[in-house]
Design an enzyme around this catalytic site. Structure first.
Site, PDB file in Angstrom:
ATOM      1  N   SER A   1      19.651  55.039  39.763  1.00 11.43           N
ATOM      2  CA  SER A   1      18.788  56.172  39.447  1.00 11.43           C
ATOM      3  C   SER A   1      19.315  57.417  40.132  1.00 11.43           C
ATOM      4  O   SER A   1      19.950  57.342  41.189  1.00 11.43           O
ATOM      5  CB  SER A   1      17.356  55.873  39.904  1.00 11.43           C
ATOM      6  N   ASP A   2      19.046  58.539  39.511  1.00 12.98           N
ATOM      7  CA  ASP A   2      19.400  59.822  40.113  1.00 12.98           C
ATOM      8  C   ASP A   2      18.393  60.848  39.619  1.00 12.98           C
ATOM      9  O   ASP A   2      17.797  60.672  38.551  1.00 12.98           O
ATOM     10  CB  ASP A   2      20.818  60.245  39.734  1.00 12.98           C
TER      11      ASP A   2
END
EC number: 3.6.1.-
Length: 193
Positions: free
Chosen positions: A69-70
């Site tokens: 995730s970012d």
């Protein structure tokens, strides 16, 4: 399913979110260059980085489901990073006052055995109240959110800064869109409930 579940992040916020699903998992720190590419949009950036983080960890593990995730915060067309200190956080919140800020959270899930990648970007819009300098100072002194994109913690006292929130999943604002993740894990055969 007997595959390991690995979160490709050492973020305490993402770890706490994933713990909500009551699934056993481990965490691993992906060594990923997070520098935006030339002419890359915020959406392209977060999806690319979520995939890259998951791929780094997928190469290190067999028989695993890897979650990457970012997140970026976009205000007035500019990508905002983590402020790092009071002065930068004050400037970010001053600019956000009375405006809307959009958070884009990239999510990638990779099956290390099949190399199948599922990815998406979840938007979440925060409408800020009109904030005075005193309000901003009071908030920053109380919560010190210098490691958070946008300079606030919505799960904490940061909620006092907002007029309205818009989005599918409030968890995405913190850094991991759990509703979408549950759907992806279900499709991969890892049932949450």
């Amino acid at each position: 399913m007997n595959k390991k579940l690995i979160l490709a992040s050492t973020s305490p916020y993402r770890k706490a979110l994933l713990e909500k699903l009551n699934l056993p998992f481990s965490t691993a720190k992906p060594d990923t260059d997070e520098t935006p590419l030339a002419d890359e949009t915020a959406l392209e950036l977060v999806e690319r980085l979520a995939i890259a983080k998951a791929q780094v960890i997928a190469k290190q593990h067999t028989n695993a489901i890897i979650i990457g995730s970012d997140q970026v915060c976009v205000s007035h067309g500019d990508i905002l990073g983590k402020p790092g200190n009071y002065e930068n956080a004050f400037a970010q919140l001053k600019a956000a006052s009375g405006n809307k800020v959009t958070f884009y959270t990239g999510l990638a899930v990779i099956d290390s055995e099949t190399q199948q990648v599922t990815s998406l970007v979840e938007p979440y819009i925060v409408h800020f109240r009109q904030l005075t300098d005193e309000m901003i100072d009071h908030y920053l002194t109380a919560e010190q959110p210098y490691d958070c994109a946008g300079s606030f913690k919505s799960e904490g006292f940061g909620i006092s800064l907002f007029d309205k929130l818009e989005g599918r999943d409030p968890n995405s604002l913190i850094g991991l869109p759990l509703i979408s993740l549950i759907e992806i894990l279900d499709e991969a055969g890892l049932r949450v409930i």
